[in-house]
Design a protein around this motif. Sequence first.
Motif, PDB file in Angstrom:
ATOM      1  N   TYR A  33      -6.008 -10.659  -1.456  1.00 37.69           N
ATOM      2  CA  TYR A  33      -7.288 -11.343  -1.250  1.00 37.69           C
ATOM      3  C   TYR A  33      -7.044 -12.793  -0.855  1.00 37.69           C
ATOM      4  N   ARG A  34      -6.197 -13.487  -1.616  1.00 40.33           N
ATOM      5  CA  ARG A  34      -5.910 -14.896  -1.310  1.00 40.33           C
ATOM      6  C   ARG A  34      -5.226 -15.038   0.052  1.00 40.33           C
ATOM      7  N   TRP A  35      -4.317 -14.101   0.365  1.00 42.68           N
ATOM      8  CA  TRP A  35      -3.630 -14.143   1.657  1.00 42.68           C
ATOM      9  C   TRP A  35      -4.627 -14.026   2.808  1.00 42.68           C
ATOM     10  N   ARG A  48     -11.805 -11.605   7.111  1.00 40.07           N
ATOM     11  CA  ARG A  48     -12.786 -11.599   6.025  1.00 40.07           C
ATOM     12  C   ARG A  48     -12.928 -10.207   5.440  1.00 40.07           C
ATOM     13  N   GLU A  49     -13.028  -9.208   6.304  1.00 36.42           N
ATOM     14  CA  GLU A  49     -13.148  -7.832   5.827  1.00 36.42           C
ATOM     15  C   GLU A  49     -11.919  -7.418   5.022  1.00 36.42           C
ATOM     16  N   PHE A  71     -12.155  -6.198  -3.770  1.00 38.61           N
ATOM     17  CA  PHE A  71     -12.781  -5.082  -4.473  1.00 38.61           C
ATOM     18  C   PHE A  71     -11.767  -4.045  -4.948  1.00 38.61           C
ATOM     19  N   ALA A  72     -10.564  -4.065  -4.354  1.00 38.17           N
ATOM     20  CA  ALA A  72      -9.487  -3.189  -4.818  1.00 38.17           C
ATOM     21  C   ALA A  72      -8.731  -3.826  -5.984  1.00 38.17           C
ATOM     22  N   GLU A 107     -16.747 -15.892  -6.152  1.00 38.20           N
ATOM     23  CA  GLU A 107     -16.782 -16.622  -7.421  1.00 38.20           C
ATOM     24  C   GLU A 107     -18.077 -16.316  -8.166  1.00 38.20           C
ATOM     25  N   ALA A 108     -19.168 -16.166  -7.441  1.00 36.08           N
ATOM     26  CA  ALA A 108     -20.447 -15.838  -8.071  1.00 36.08           C
ATOM     27  C   ALA A 108     -20.440 -14.418  -8.625  1.00 36.08           C
ATOM     28  N   ALA A 109     -19.659 -13.530  -7.990  1.00 35.36           N
ATOM     29  CA  ALA A 109     -19.605 -12.123  -8.414  1.00 35.36           C
ATOM     30  C   ALA A 109     -18.724 -11.924  -9.647  1.00 35.36           C
TER      31      ALA A 109
END
Length: 87
Positions: free
Chosen positions: A61-63, A46-47, A54-55, A84-86
């Motif tokens: 991210y998807r991986w 997750r981290e 954010f990068a 998705e909300a961000a």
Amino acid sequence: MDHVLGRAALLPAANDNVRTPNDDRMLRAALHHFAAHGLGAAEAARENAETAFFAGDREQYRWWLGICRMLDRRMADAVRVRREAAQ
């Protein structure tokens, strides 16, 4: 037989184990990640997913979100909803 068990008993299983080469690659990666991080593997994935997000690296991210999903589906779903909300 369908009068005893109902019609659903005669339908094919919902999990038909259709796998793609990418699924196998991700599964192997998730197992290696789990071996390296133990019970904290989903949190580490997750981290990594959030760092990639954010990068601006959507592929990574998807991986990492996929790795997280294999280890803890609820955690991955919560991350996806927040991202998705961000956007």
